[in-house]
Motif scaffolding. Structure first.
Motif, PDB file in Angstrom:
ATOM      1  N   THR A  28      67.910  -3.259  -8.094  1.00 32.83           N
ATOM      2  CA  THR A  28      67.506  -2.074  -7.353  1.00 32.83           C
ATOM      3  C   THR A  28      66.512  -2.489  -6.264  1.00 32.83           C
ATOM      4  O   THR A  28      65.953  -3.595  -6.325  1.00 32.83           O
ATOM      5  CB  THR A  28      66.816  -1.071  -8.287  1.00 32.83           C
ATOM      6  N   PRO A  29      66.292  -1.627  -5.286  1.00 36.79           N
ATOM      7  CA  PRO A  29      65.275  -1.934  -4.263  1.00 36.79           C
ATOM      8  C   PRO A  29      63.930  -2.300  -4.890  1.00 36.79           C
ATOM      9  O   PRO A  29      63.239  -3.203  -4.418  1.00 36.79           O
ATOM     10  CB  PRO A  29      65.190  -0.635  -3.477  1.00 36.79           C
TER      11      PRO A  29
ATOM     12  N   LEU B 265      67.534 -17.094  -2.582  1.00 40.65           N
ATOM     13  CA  LEU B 265      68.080 -16.380  -3.732  1.00 40.65           C
ATOM     14  C   LEU B 265      67.798 -14.881  -3.623  1.00 40.65           C
ATOM     15  O   LEU B 265      68.688 -14.045  -3.833  1.00 40.65           O
ATOM     16  CB  LEU B 265      67.448 -16.916  -5.015  1.00 40.65           C
ATOM     17  N   VAL B 266      66.587 -14.553  -3.286  1.00 34.05           N
ATOM     18  CA  VAL B 266      66.223 -13.145  -3.179  1.00 34.05           C
ATOM     19  C   VAL B 266      67.075 -12.471  -2.112  1.00 34.05           C
ATOM     20  O   VAL B 266      67.523 -11.329  -2.276  1.00 34.05           O
ATOM     21  CB  VAL B 266      64.725 -12.986  -2.867  1.00 34.05           C
ATOM     22  N   GLU B 267      67.313 -13.183  -1.043  1.00 25.97           N
ATOM     23  CA  GLU B 267      68.140 -12.599   0.023  1.00 25.97           C
ATOM     24  C   GLU B 267      69.541 -12.289  -0.485  1.00 25.97           C
ATOM     25  O   GLU B 267      70.075 -11.201  -0.262  1.00 25.97           O
ATOM     26  CB  GLU B 267      68.211 -13.553   1.220  1.00 25.97           C
TER      27      GLU B 267
ATOM     28  N   ALA C 193      69.363  -9.383  -2.740  1.00 24.83           N
ATOM     29  CA  ALA C 193      69.115  -8.142  -1.991  1.00 24.83           C
ATOM     30  C   ALA C 193      70.397  -7.640  -1.338  1.00 24.83           C
ATOM     31  O   ALA C 193      70.629  -6.432  -1.225  1.00 24.83           O
ATOM     32  CB  ALA C 193      68.043  -8.380  -0.938  1.00 24.83           C
ATOM     33  N   GLN C 194      71.233  -8.578  -0.918  1.00 24.05           N
ATOM     34  CA  GLN C 194      72.492  -8.186  -0.278  1.00 24.05           C
ATOM     35  C   GLN C 194      73.575  -7.883  -1.304  1.00 24.05           C
ATOM     36  O   GLN C 194      74.695  -7.533  -0.922  1.00 24.05           O
ATOM     37  CB  GLN C 194      72.966  -9.310   0.655  1.00 24.05           C
ATOM     38  N   GLY C 195      73.256  -8.037  -2.557  1.00 25.48           N
ATOM     39  CA  GLY C 195      74.239  -7.770  -3.587  1.00 25.48           C
ATOM     40  C   GLY C 195      75.367  -8.787  -3.606  1.00 25.48           C
ATOM     41  O   GLY C 195      76.450  -8.526  -4.137  1.00 25.48           O
TER      42      GLY C 195
END
Lengths: 235, 235
Positions: A110-111, A190-192, A195-197
């Motif tokens: 989730t955000p 990784l977070v990117e 975040a982009q799913g």
DNA sequence: ATTCGCAGGATTGTATATAATATTGTGTTC
DNA sequence: GAACACAATATTATATACAATCCTGCGAAT
């Protein structure tokens, strides 16, 4: 009622004391303030925490179950010293579990989760900037744990948490000084992806990240006797 | 007093007596002689084994760490009752770990290993023929553990062992009476694939075997309150 | 001088005693 | 008769006492 006990009177019901002892020791191990092989005497710890040996033992046994400390009968508890073989196995297991977990995390995040992960990276940067190697190392591990939490697979997350804990010991023992520990980039990427799913990308990034980590260790076979010599060197 | 058995001199890791208590309780759970939710009073156990509550507590804490028993503060220890969610997670984790492990086992198995596996199957048959459901169930689990041992990945094998232990509780809670438990065929096919060194086939067989097991459980969502009612029903 | 043996000290393993907490039963009040 | 308060009881959590084991150092014998 009369209060005779000299133990901390503030939290009589919140946390169990043995857990506090275990958590405190665990933290020290994670931050490399306790080196592998260090003797953990029961009397010493019980005095430090102001509790009886009974609860200290419970805490140590808990850590022994996580394989963070090794209990030798009639000899006592020591911070564990994973063998080369164990070190390899731990990272192989991580390479099996974590990429798949990262994938799930990417599909479920989730955000809010993204915000938490980004905050983690910021904290890591801060620790590095403050030259607090121990804290940086611990946060780096927690980042992986956070991802497994997002994946929402409690059971597997528990395994990963145990593996990361042991990884801390492995890094303490087998880290190659030459190779720099710059996980920030990998974590950021990784977070990117999460975040982009993009599950596939997250999976791949996690895998290569772990391979990088693994290859930054010196897991070459040394002489078998080094095991016993090591004990002497560590003390 | 009566001496039951002598200690194993080669593994002086933890207290031997506590391990015996834990092993005995674990066995009873595996064989479904102890139902989920059963209260495990310290005094009762200490009397049964002729040891003090101290060692009983150590054993119970050990089992709690494996999530076979749940310890509630100031209330005591109970045989764990995995939730639907936990049940799903356990089998998902098994489906992730065991097929890969079966593959490794197929590539590494020695003739000796094959013999051991075949003997296991024979024992399972014998237990079934004797209508000893409990023993059959335990042996069936041990078969999986044996495969992970052959794969020679101690760390992952440890995870699998924990998952199988919990599976026993899950089966006790969620097994659908309609579906028959005939694992013999699947196990036999697995051993054949492993004997032939066919890793891919072993991997696939293990996967479908686990899917079969999983689908033989009734993991549909029931009313949330059943959790607390269940305690009453069990006692 | 080295090695073996043994005693002293230190540390862990187990048992028991005491304190804290939850549960259960009873009595009183409305 | 029902509900609440409170005491009695049972059980767990912690501390302490005692027993078993290991390590260390000294000393005697070869």
């Amino acid at each position: 009622m009369i209060k005779l006990s000299q133990t901390d009177p503030r939290s009589p019901k919140t946390t169990v004391t043995a857990d506090k002892v275990a958590a405190s020791l665990s933290l020290a191990i994670h931050e490399h303030r306790l080196a592998p092989g260090t003797k953990l005497g029961e009397d010493e710890i019980s005095e430090l925490f102001g509790v009886s040996r009974t609860v200290v033992r419970a805490g140590l046994q808990s850590l022994a179950h996580q394989q963070l400390v090794e209990i030798q009968r009639n000899r006592g508890a020591f911070v564990a010293q994973p063998s080369l073989r164990e070190a390899r196995e731990v990272f192989e297991a991580r390479e099996l579990l974590e990429p798949r977990t990262a994938r799930s995390a990417a599909l479920r995040a989730t955000p809010q989760d993204i915000t938490i992960l980004e905050q983690h990276i910021k904290d890591e940067h801060a620790a590095i900037a403050a030259a607090d190697q121990g804290r940086a190392l611990r946060l780096s591990g927690q980042f992986h744990i956070e991802i497994s939490r997002i994946a929402d697979q409690t059971t597997i997350a528990g395994f990963i948490e145990a593996l990361i804990a042991r990884s801390s010991l492995i890094i303490a023992l087998y880290w190659r000084r030459e190779s720099a520990l710059c996980e920030s980039f990998a974590h950021h990427a990784l977070v990117e992806a999460i975040a982009q799913g993009d599950g596939q990308k997250a999976q791949e990034l996690m895998h290569s990240h772990l391979v990088d980590l693994h290859s930054a260790l010196d897991l070459r076979d040394r002489t078998a006797q080094s095991r016993s010599l090591k004990d002497a060197l560590r003390l």
